[in-house]
Scaffold this active site. Structure first.
Site, short mmCIF file in Angstrom:
data_model
loop_
_atom_site.label_atom_id
_atom_site.label_comp_id
_atom_site.label_asym_id
_atom_site.label_seq_id
_atom_site.Cartn_x
_atom_site.Cartn_y
_atom_site.Cartn_z
N GLY A 134 0.83 -1.21 0.00
CA GLY A 134 0.00 0.00 0.00
C GLY A 134 0.86 1.25 0.00
O GLY A 134 0.58 2.21 -0.72
N LYS A 135 1.90 1.26 0.81
CA LYS A 135 2.82 2.40 0.85
C LYS A 135 3.53 2.56 -0.49
O LYS A 135 3.71 3.68 -0.99
CB LYS A 135 3.84 2.19 1.96
CG LYS A 135 4.81 3.34 2.16
CD LYS A 135 5.82 3.06 3.28
CE LYS A 135 5.16 2.95 4.63
NZ LYS A 135 6.17 2.85 5.73
N ASP B 177 9.64 6.31 7.61
CA ASP B 177 8.96 5.73 8.76
C ASP B 177 7.81 6.65 9.07
O ASP B 177 7.96 7.88 9.08
CB ASP B 177 9.88 5.58 9.97
CG ASP B 177 9.24 4.70 11.05
OD1 ASP B 177 8.64 3.68 10.68
OD2 ASP B 177 9.35 5.03 12.24
N SER B 178 6.67 6.07 9.26
CA SER B 178 5.48 6.88 9.50
C SER B 178 4.62 6.21 10.54
O SER B 178 4.75 5.01 10.81
CB SER B 178 4.69 7.07 8.19
OG SER B 178 4.41 5.81 7.60
N PHE C 257 -4.71 2.01 3.80
CA PHE C 257 -4.28 0.89 4.63
C PHE C 257 -4.03 1.40 6.05
O PHE C 257 -4.19 2.59 6.34
CB PHE C 257 -3.02 0.24 4.05
CG PHE C 257 -1.83 1.16 3.98
CD1 PHE C 257 -0.86 1.15 4.98
CD2 PHE C 257 -1.68 2.04 2.92
CE1 PHE C 257 0.23 2.01 4.92
CE2 PHE C 257 -0.58 2.90 2.86
CZ PHE C 257 0.37 2.89 3.86
N GLY C 258 -3.65 0.50 6.93
CA GLY C 258 -3.30 0.90 8.29
C GLY C 258 -4.48 1.51 9.04
O GLY C 258 -5.60 0.99 9.04
N ASP D 151 -6.00 4.24 8.34
CA ASP D 151 -6.78 5.14 7.48
C ASP D 151 -8.29 5.11 7.75
O ASP D 151 -8.94 6.15 7.75
CB ASP D 151 -6.52 4.84 6.00
CG ASP D 151 -5.15 5.32 5.54
OD1 ASP D 151 -4.42 5.93 6.36
OD2 ASP D 151 -4.79 5.11 4.37
#
Length: 255
Positions: free
Chosen positions: A70-71, A128-129, A211-212, A214
Site C-alpha cells: 500500500g505504501k 517511517d510513518s 491501509f493501516g 486510514d
C-alpha cells in the site's frame, strides 16, 4: 512547510548505474496498473513510463525500502513522470525485515535507508510513518505498524485503537499522522524531510481505500476518513504525500 536537512559526504555528484530507456509505447512485458495510468509493471519491478517519449538519458535506480504494498503504491503514484527505475525490498528477498527499534521516526527511516544502501549499492528512499494520538500520550507512534503486537496486522491494530479510545470524548480525539522520509545515496549523502497530517480518531471504521489506520483517521475539512479518499485526493493532503513532494523536488535536482 516541512523540515529538510542535507548531509553531504563529499561534493562530487554520484553517477548512478546507467540504465537506458527506449520507450515509444508500453513495453511488451508490462501490464496496465488500474490505479495509475503512468505506471507499468514487469514481472518483478515497477517502472515509471514516459508515454510516447523516447528517453535515452541516464536513469536513476531507486530502491524504496519497504515491503508494504500500500505504501509502495502511494510512493509510485507521486513519482510518476520522473526518469527513475523504481524497485522495492520485495525485489530483494535476500534482505530480511529491518528491525524498527529507533526512538523516533527519523531513527527508523535512517536505519532502513542506510541498511538498504549497503545491501543494494543503489539510491534508497526510506520512510517511517505512524499515528500519534494526543489522548494516548503519543501512542502508537513509532510502534504504529506493530501496535497490537504482530507487524502489519492492520485489523488488530485498528481494533486495539478503537478499544483504547472508547471512553475519550469528542473534542479530545485529536491525532496526526507523521511521515519522516530519508533519501540516501551510495556515496553517503542523505536528505531527510518530515511532514504531518492533522485529524482525529473516529469511533468506527469507514472506507475501503488506503491501509493501516486510514479507516479510523477522520479529516474534518474533507468530512471523510482517510480510507474514504481516492488515492489522488489522499496524496494531496497526506503526511506521505507532502513529504514525497519535497523529495520529488530533491530528486529532480539530482537527475
Amino acid at each position: 512547510m516541512g523540515k529538510v536537512r542535507t548531509l553531504s559526504a563529499n561534493s562530487s555528484r554520484l553517477s548512478p548505474t546507467p540504465i537506458i530507456w527506449r520507450v515509444s509505447a508500453k513495453p511488451r512485458d508490462c501490464e496496465e496498473l488500474p490505479y495509475a495510468s503512468g505506471l507499468c509493471r514487469s514481472p518483478r519491478t515497477l517502472y515509471l513510463i514516459l508515454p510516447q517519449v523516447i528517453c535515452e538519458s541516464l536513469c536513476m535506480e531507486l530502491v524504496v525500502a519497504t515491503k508494504n504494498k500500500g505504501k509502495l503504491v502511494e510512493i509510485m503514484d507521486l513519482l510518476k513522470g520522473l526518469p527513475i527505475q523504481v524497485s522495492s525490498l520485495l525485489d530483494y528477498p535476500e534482505i530480511g525485515d529491518i528491525e524498527e527499534d529507533g526512538e523516533t521516526f527519523l531513527d527508523n527511516a535512517r536505519k532502513k535507508a542506510r541498511f538498504a544502501v549497503v545491501k543494494t549499492g543503489k539510491w534508497v528512499l526510506a520512510d517511517d510513518s505512524g499515528l500519534v494520538v494526543e489522548a494516548l500520550g503519543g501512542e502508537p507512534g513509532v510502534k504504529s505498524a506493530r501496535y497490537a503486537g504482530k507487524q502489519g496486522d492492520h485489523v488488530a491494530n485498528n481494533k486495539k485503537l478503537i478499544e483504547a479510545m472508547k471512553d475519550v470524548p469528542d473534542g479530545k480525539r485529536q491525532a496526526h499522522f507523521t511521515c519522516t522520509m530519508v533519501l540516501a545515496a551510495p556515496d553517503g549523502r542523505e536528505w531527510d524531510i518530515e511532514e504531518r497530517c492533522e485529524g482525529e480518531i473516529g469511533r468506527g471504521l469507514k472506507g475501503n481505500e488506503g491501509f493501516g489506520f486510514d479507516p479510523l483517521f477522520y479529516i474534518a475539512q474533507k468530512k471523510r476518513t482517510m480510507a474514504e479518499l481516492p488515492l489522488k485526493e489522499k496524496n494531496e493532503i497526506s503526511h506521505r504525500g507532502k513529504a514525497l513532494r519535497h523529495m520529488r523536488r530533491i530528486l529532480e535536482g539530482l537527475i
